[in-house]
Design a protein around this motif. Structure first.
Motif, short mmCIF file in Angstrom:
data_model
loop_
_atom_site.label_atom_id
_atom_site.label_comp_id
_atom_site.label_asym_id
_atom_site.label_seq_id
_atom_site.Cartn_x
_atom_site.Cartn_y
_atom_site.Cartn_z
N ASP A 175 0.84 -1.21 0.00
CA ASP A 175 0.00 0.00 0.00
C ASP A 175 0.88 1.26 0.00
O ASP A 175 2.04 1.20 0.41
CB ASP A 175 -0.87 -0.02 1.27
N ASP A 176 0.30 2.36 -0.44
CA ASP A 176 0.97 3.67 -0.39
C ASP A 176 2.35 3.61 -1.07
O ASP A 176 3.31 4.24 -0.60
CB ASP A 176 1.13 4.15 1.06
N ASP A 198 0.53 5.37 -4.42
CA ASP A 198 -0.06 6.32 -3.48
C ASP A 198 -0.73 7.49 -4.19
O ASP A 198 -0.25 7.96 -5.22
CB ASP A 198 1.00 6.84 -2.53
N GLU A 232 -4.44 4.42 -6.52
CA GLU A 232 -5.45 4.88 -5.57
C GLU A 232 -5.66 6.38 -5.70
O GLU A 232 -4.78 7.11 -6.12
CB GLU A 232 -5.14 4.59 -4.11
MG MG Z 1 -2.98 3.71 0.36
#
Ligand code: MG
Ligand code: C2E
Ligand code: MG
Ligand code: MG
Length: 282
Positions: A175-176, A198, A232
């Motif tokens: 993630d990110d 991200d 995202e």
């Molecule tokens: Mg994220």
């Protein structure tokens, strides 16, 4: 006059501090009970194929409707939950609830955010597998979203846990991606299935050419390594077109849908409301 201005600035600062401290105290006092009393909720944000039309999965995002203080965001309570040792029961609650809800959405992947502290627990893998087995869903539908923090402290232990999870079919997303500082090394060493770019990259994409170049490079890097690449925070159709043209596999963002309660996901999928399920009927 100057004195007065100084005093006003001071009291403005004081008010901000008061507000932050007050919220922290609320979280510290009430979070444990809220977890036990089942007061937390999950919202789900759909993840789409690059065309922006077909839903392939949903990400569970925890929400806390506090009876006196209104909605408290995860940004305001996850860190405190981590400090206070509450992230373990919270994380288990989230995974259990998400797996239960996922049963209504056959074929969809269910993504769950996991704190590095959960990951470091000796029994993390068995705890995850127990919850998945109890819910009786296919482990290959479950995707754990972790950040670089997972591998920072004890890389060997993290690597082992990740291998075990993957051996049982659970998927792992980083993630990110791009906000840490050694992402490239981690990508080579650890067994991720997916990277999530991200949203800070997309935010600045329209204003600086450099950001667009970075997004371009990350998509190509991920693809070259055989990873699924998700973006995202997609908010505009310009971003959508750009990412689709680059070959980004999946998209998530307000352009398509905000995180919504489970019954809204039912509607999107054309599932009839279940009268017996509390909260399902608007
Ligand atoms: Mg994220
Ligand atoms: P994340 O996992 O990176 O989740 C994405 C965040 O971006 C979510 O915020 C989501 O609502 C928001 N978002 C999605 N699309 C857009 C967009 O197009 N524009 C903008 N501006 N924002 C968008 P949220 O729900 O407030 O969660 C914040 C963070 O809290 C998450 O970041 C995650 O790190 C953490 N978190 C949330 N739920 C959980 C949980 O159950 N367990 C753990 N450990 N952490 C969680
Ligand atoms: Mg996430
Ligand atoms: Mg995050």
């Amino acid at each position: 006059q100057a004195k007065n201005g100084g005093r006003n600035r001071y009291s403005f600062f004081e008010r901000q501090m008061d507000e932050a401290l007050r919220l922290r105290k609320v979280v510290e006092d009430d979070l444990r009970a809220a977890i036990l009393a089942d007061e937390l909720q999950l919202h789900y944000q759909p993840q789409y194929k690059a065309n922006g039309e077909e839903i392939v999965g949903v990400e569970a995002l925890v929400r806390w409707p506090h009876p006196q203080h209104g909605w408290i965001s995860p940004q305001q309570f996850i860190a405190i939950a981590e400090e206070r040792g509450l992230i373990i029961p919270l994380g288990e609650w989230v995974l259990r609830k998400a797996c239960e809800d996922a049963k209504r959405w056959p074929g969809l992947r269910i993504a769950v955010n996991v704190s590095p502290i959960q990951f470091r627990q000796r029994d993390f893998v068995s705890s995850v597998m127990n919850i998945i087995e109890e819910a009786d869903i296919d482990p290959t539908r479950v995707e754990l979203e972790v950040t670089e923090g997972v591998v920072m402290d004890d890389a060997d232990a993290a690597e082992e846990a990740m291998m075990e999870l993957r051996a049982r079919g659970v998927r792992l997303a980083l993630d990110d991606f791009g906000t840490g500082y050694s992402s490239l090394i981690y990508l080579r060493r650890f067994a991720f299935d997916k990277i999530k770019i991200d949203r800070s990259f997309l935010e600045s994409m329209e204003t600086t050419g450099e950001s667009a170049i970075l997004v371009h490079s990350v998509v190509h890097l991920g693809r070259a390594l055989g990873l699924t690449v998700t973006a995202e925070g997609v908010e505009t159709s310009e971003q959508h077109r750009f990412l689709q043209a680059l070959g980004c596999h999946e998209l998530q963002g307000y352009l398509f849908s905000k995180p919504v309660p489970a019954h809204e996901i039912d509607k999107m999928l054309g599932i009839a409301p279940d009268e017996s399920r509390s909260g399902a009927v608007a």
